[in-house]
Design a protein around this motif. Structure first.
Motif, PDB file in Angstrom:
ATOM      1  N   LEU A   1     -41.769  13.560  41.572  1.00 43.33           N
ATOM      2  CA  LEU A   1     -40.928  14.252  40.627  1.00 43.33           C
ATOM      3  C   LEU A   1     -41.621  14.143  39.277  1.00 43.33           C
ATOM      4  N   VAL A   2     -41.797  15.269  38.580  1.00 43.78           N
ATOM      5  CA  VAL A   2     -42.423  15.256  37.265  1.00 43.78           C
ATOM      6  C   VAL A   2     -41.340  14.884  36.240  1.00 43.78           C
ATOM      7  N   LEU A   3     -41.597  13.806  35.510  1.00 42.86           N
ATOM      8  CA  LEU A   3     -40.630  13.312  34.516  1.00 42.86           C
ATOM      9  C   LEU A   3     -40.957  13.761  33.100  1.00 42.86           C
ATOM     10  N   LEU A   4     -42.238  13.890  32.765  1.00 42.00           N
ATOM     11  CA  LEU A   4     -42.656  14.270  31.405  1.00 42.00           C
ATOM     12  C   LEU A   4     -43.361  15.605  31.416  1.00 42.00           C
TER      13      LEU A   4
ATOM     14  N   VAL B   1     -42.704   8.715  42.116  1.00 42.24           N
ATOM     15  CA  VAL B   1     -43.172   9.013  43.466  1.00 42.24           C
ATOM     16  C   VAL B   1     -42.396   8.200  44.498  1.00 42.24           C
ATOM     17  N   VAL B   2     -42.419   8.697  45.708  1.00 38.95           N
ATOM     18  CA  VAL B   2     -41.791   8.003  46.827  1.00 38.95           C
ATOM     19  C   VAL B   2     -42.514   8.423  48.093  1.00 38.95           C
TER      20      VAL B   2
ATOM     21  N   GLY C   1     -35.273  17.781  43.505  1.00 36.88           N
ATOM     22  CA  GLY C   1     -36.324  18.157  42.566  1.00 36.88           C
ATOM     23  C   GLY C   1     -37.711  17.608  42.845  1.00 36.88           C
ATOM     24  N   PHE C   2     -37.875  16.796  43.862  1.00 39.21           N
ATOM     25  CA  PHE C   2     -39.195  16.273  44.207  1.00 39.21           C
ATOM     26  C   PHE C   2     -39.990  17.340  44.955  1.00 39.21           C
ATOM     27  N   GLU C   3     -41.310  17.266  44.836  1.00 41.44           N
ATOM     28  CA  GLU C   3     -42.174  18.156  45.597  1.00 41.44           C
ATOM     29  C   GLU C   3     -43.012  17.325  46.563  1.00 41.44           C
ATOM     30  N   ILE C   4     -43.261  17.872  47.728  1.00 39.16           N
ATOM     31  CA  ILE C   4     -44.107  17.201  48.707  1.00 39.16           C
ATOM     32  C   ILE C   4     -45.555  17.357  48.264  1.00 39.16           C
ATOM     33  N   VAL C   5     -46.274  16.244  48.183  1.00 42.81           N
ATOM     34  CA  VAL C   5     -47.674  16.288  47.761  1.00 42.81           C
ATOM     35  C   VAL C   5     -48.632  15.903  48.889  1.00 42.81           C
ATOM     36  N   ALA C   6     -48.112  15.282  49.944  1.00 39.40           N
ATOM     37  CA  ALA C   6     -48.966  14.929  51.080  1.00 39.40           C
ATOM     38  C   ALA C   6     -48.110  14.685  52.317  1.00 39.40           C
TER      39      ALA C   6
END
Length: 152
Positions: free
Chosen positions: A149-152, A112-113, A127-132
């Motif tokens: 970013l989903v790693l697993l 996360v960032v 590849g990151f998605e905005i979550v908030a």
């Protein structure tokens, strides 16, 4: 840019890292975050790296922290000196941190960032998605964008 090296941050890199940070104020960081950045250099909560040009010295900095409570890791203070923007170095630093996390840290589901609105597209492109989206979510009044970013 093949002559650029990424290595572990050393205390002797502090002044150069601070200059890198200051080169990105106020466009990407608030001046009020300087003391927070300095404390992160003095007492890091996870691995930190510098990007080094053979003649120019430190031109980038970034790290990450792994949460022992949550199934995530957090990117911290990713930055490229303002004189070096637009050359693909941010991507190189991000990829290095992700590879290091995967190879050296406990497995985590999310990376996360949180960042400002103008930087969020960089992470989305990788590849990151905005979550908030927090209106005026930072102390200086800037909007805060949380991404993962989903790693697993």
């Amino acid at each position: 840019m093949n002559n650029i090296l990424i290595r572990d941050y050393l205390p002797s890199d502090k002044d150069a890292a601070m200059q890198c940070f200051r080169s990105n104020v106020p466009k990407f960081f608030s001046a009020s975050d300087e003391s927070w950045f300095e404390s992160a250099l003095d007492e890091p909560d996870g691995p930190s790296f510098v990007m080094v040009h053979p003649e120019e010295g430190v031109i980038g900095f970034g790290g990450y922290e792994v949460s022992s409570t949550y199934n995530s890791a957090v990117l911290v203070f990713g930055q490229i000196h303002a004189n070096w923007h637009g050359k693909g170095l941010g991507k190189k630093l991000l990829e290095h941190r992700i590879a290091h996390l995967k190879a050296n840290a406990q497995p985590t589901r999310y990376l996360v960032v949180d960042t400002i609105l103008k930087v969020a597209p960089f992470y989305v492109k990788h590849g990151f998605e905005i979550v908030a989206h927090w209106k005026e979510g930072f102390r200086d009044g800037a909007d805060r964008i949380d991404l993962r970013l989903v790693l697993l």
